[in-house]
Design an enzyme around this catalytic site. Structure first.
Site, PDB file in Angstrom:
ATOM      1  N   ARG A  14       0.857  -1.198   0.000  1.00  0.00           N
ATOM      2  CA  ARG A  14       0.000   0.000   0.000  1.00  0.00           C
ATOM      3  C   ARG A  14       0.890   1.244   0.000  1.00  0.00           C
ATOM      4  NH1 ARG A  14      -0.853   4.856   1.668  1.00  0.00           N
ATOM      5  NH2 ARG A  14      -0.224   4.205   3.752  1.00  0.00           N
ATOM      6  N   HIS A 207       5.640   3.022  13.360  1.00  0.00           N
ATOM      7  CA  HIS A 207       5.870   3.129  11.915  1.00  0.00           C
ATOM      8  C   HIS A 207       7.097   4.030  11.721  1.00  0.00           C
ATOM      9  CE1 HIS A 207       4.177   3.389   7.670  1.00  0.00           C
ATOM     10  NE2 HIS A 207       4.969   4.435   7.670  1.00  0.00           N
ATOM     11  N   HIS A 209      10.369   5.642   9.689  1.00  0.00           N
ATOM     12  CA  HIS A 209      10.947   5.989   8.384  1.00  0.00           C
ATOM     13  C   HIS A 209      12.459   6.068   8.540  1.00  0.00           C
ATOM     14  CE1 HIS A 209       7.353   7.656   5.870  1.00  0.00           C
ATOM     15  NE2 HIS A 209       7.085   6.498   6.425  1.00  0.00           N
ATOM     16  N   CYS A 240      10.172   9.240   0.047  1.00  0.00           N
ATOM     17  CA  CYS A 240       9.752  10.269   0.984  1.00  0.00           C
ATOM     18  C   CYS A 240       9.178  11.441   0.200  1.00  0.00           C
ATOM     19  CB  CYS A 240      10.950  10.732   1.812  1.00  0.00           C
ATOM     20  SG  CYS A 240      10.538  12.085   2.928  1.00  0.00           S
TER      21      CYS A 240
END
Ligand code: ZN
Length: 304
Positions: A14, A207, A209, A240
């Site tokens: 996704r 989550h 990054h 990003c």
């Protein structure tokens, strides 16, 4: 024999696919899902039910979900931006929904064109129409830092969570480092505050990054204070949006590598996962990241 276990939620299909401009054929998506499943992945953000004109890449959401639902033991969650799309997802057989809103008003306006207050309202409508057996994953974007306004106060994130937690105490809540600018002490501080403030909430996730190279370090900081569920993306797929060309989601293989080295079982076969990662890394238009795929590939080429 290990006794510590960790759950990785694969978000590549996704979060990752959505960032790829070139349309990925539905069969290819399903093949990648199946390869991830075969490698051991059991939780996955499979797709999103969104308007096909807004996100052409995910116009095949129903077909992808049907395929994911056919893999025994797989728990596919699907992102839904509105109650209307949640209805569509439920009709298509969704058993696990995901919703996102941002602590930062500017980021929320940019992402879903609503104020956080209106997003909370929309969330309440989705919760109201969910059958009792359907699960909810709530993603809190810009929980640590906002691309427009910088550092986000712990108090602001907790304040946003207050009404959301009241609406659905059973939802799994993921705190998202949307910009990748959080540091391990930020991650520990927010999770510690959230765990202390919402003691009845058991299901937390992180989550991460990897934009600034701290994806795994930040995941480790969350792990050390008891978080057991982590989002990650195969091959670091996702990029990003605030720093074109930069890495976004932390790579699944990097987290599997780290946890395996710590004797923490993610129940994922690293070699099988790396095969999928190499396949995903060459998708036309893919923005990728992570280190372990290259490190192990290079070692192989060097003959050990
Ligand atoms: Zn992400």
């Amino acid at each position: 024999m290990t006794n510590a276990t960790v759950t990785l939620v694969e978000v590549g299909p996704r979060d990752g696919f959505q960032s790829v401009d070139m349309l990925i054929p539905t069969d290819k998506k399903i093949a990648i899902l199946y390869d991830l499943y075969t490698a051991g992945v059991r939780r996955i953000e499979a797709t999103s039910f969104v308007s096909a004109s807004a996100v052409p890449q995910l116009a095949d959401a129903a077909e992808v979900l049907t395929a994911a639902n056919a893999m025994p033991g797989l728990d596919p969650q699907v992102l839904v931006p509105t109650a209307r799309q949640a209805e569509r997802a439920l009709r298509a057989g969704a058993r696990h929904l995901a919703f996102v809103l941002s602590v930062s008003e500017r980021h929320n306006m940019g992402n879903v064109r609503r104020t956080p207050k209106d997003s909370i309202e929309e969330y309440s409508h989705i919760i109201a129409l969910m059958p009792s057996t359907t699960k909810m994953r709530l993603n809190i974007a810009t929980a640590f830092d906002c691309p427009y306004d910088g550092k986000v106060d712990v108090a602001a994130t907790l304040a946003l969570l207050e009404p959301l937690v009241a609406l659905a105490p059973d939802a799994e809540i993921a705190l998202c480092d949307t910009t990748g600018r959080a540091t391990p002490n930020d991650v520990a501080a927010l999770f510690q505050a959230a765990l202390a403030h919402f003691q009845h909430i058991r299901k937390w996730a992180f989550h991460a990054h990897d934009t600034y190279g701290l994806g795994a370090a930040n995941a480790l900081a969350a792990w050390m204070i008891g978080i057991k569920v982590f989002d990650s993306s195969i091959a670091g797929l996702g990029g990003c949006p605030f720093a074109p060309g930069a890495t976004g989601n932390v790579a699944t293989e990097d987290l599997v590598w780290m946890f395996r080295g710590m004797d923490v079982d993610a129940a994922i076969d690293l070699n099988a996962l790396l095969e999928v990662s190499r396949e995903v890394a060459v998708l036309p238009g893919a923005q990728i990241g992570g280190r372990v795929r290259e490190a192990i590939g290079a070692r192989r080429r060097a003959g050990g």
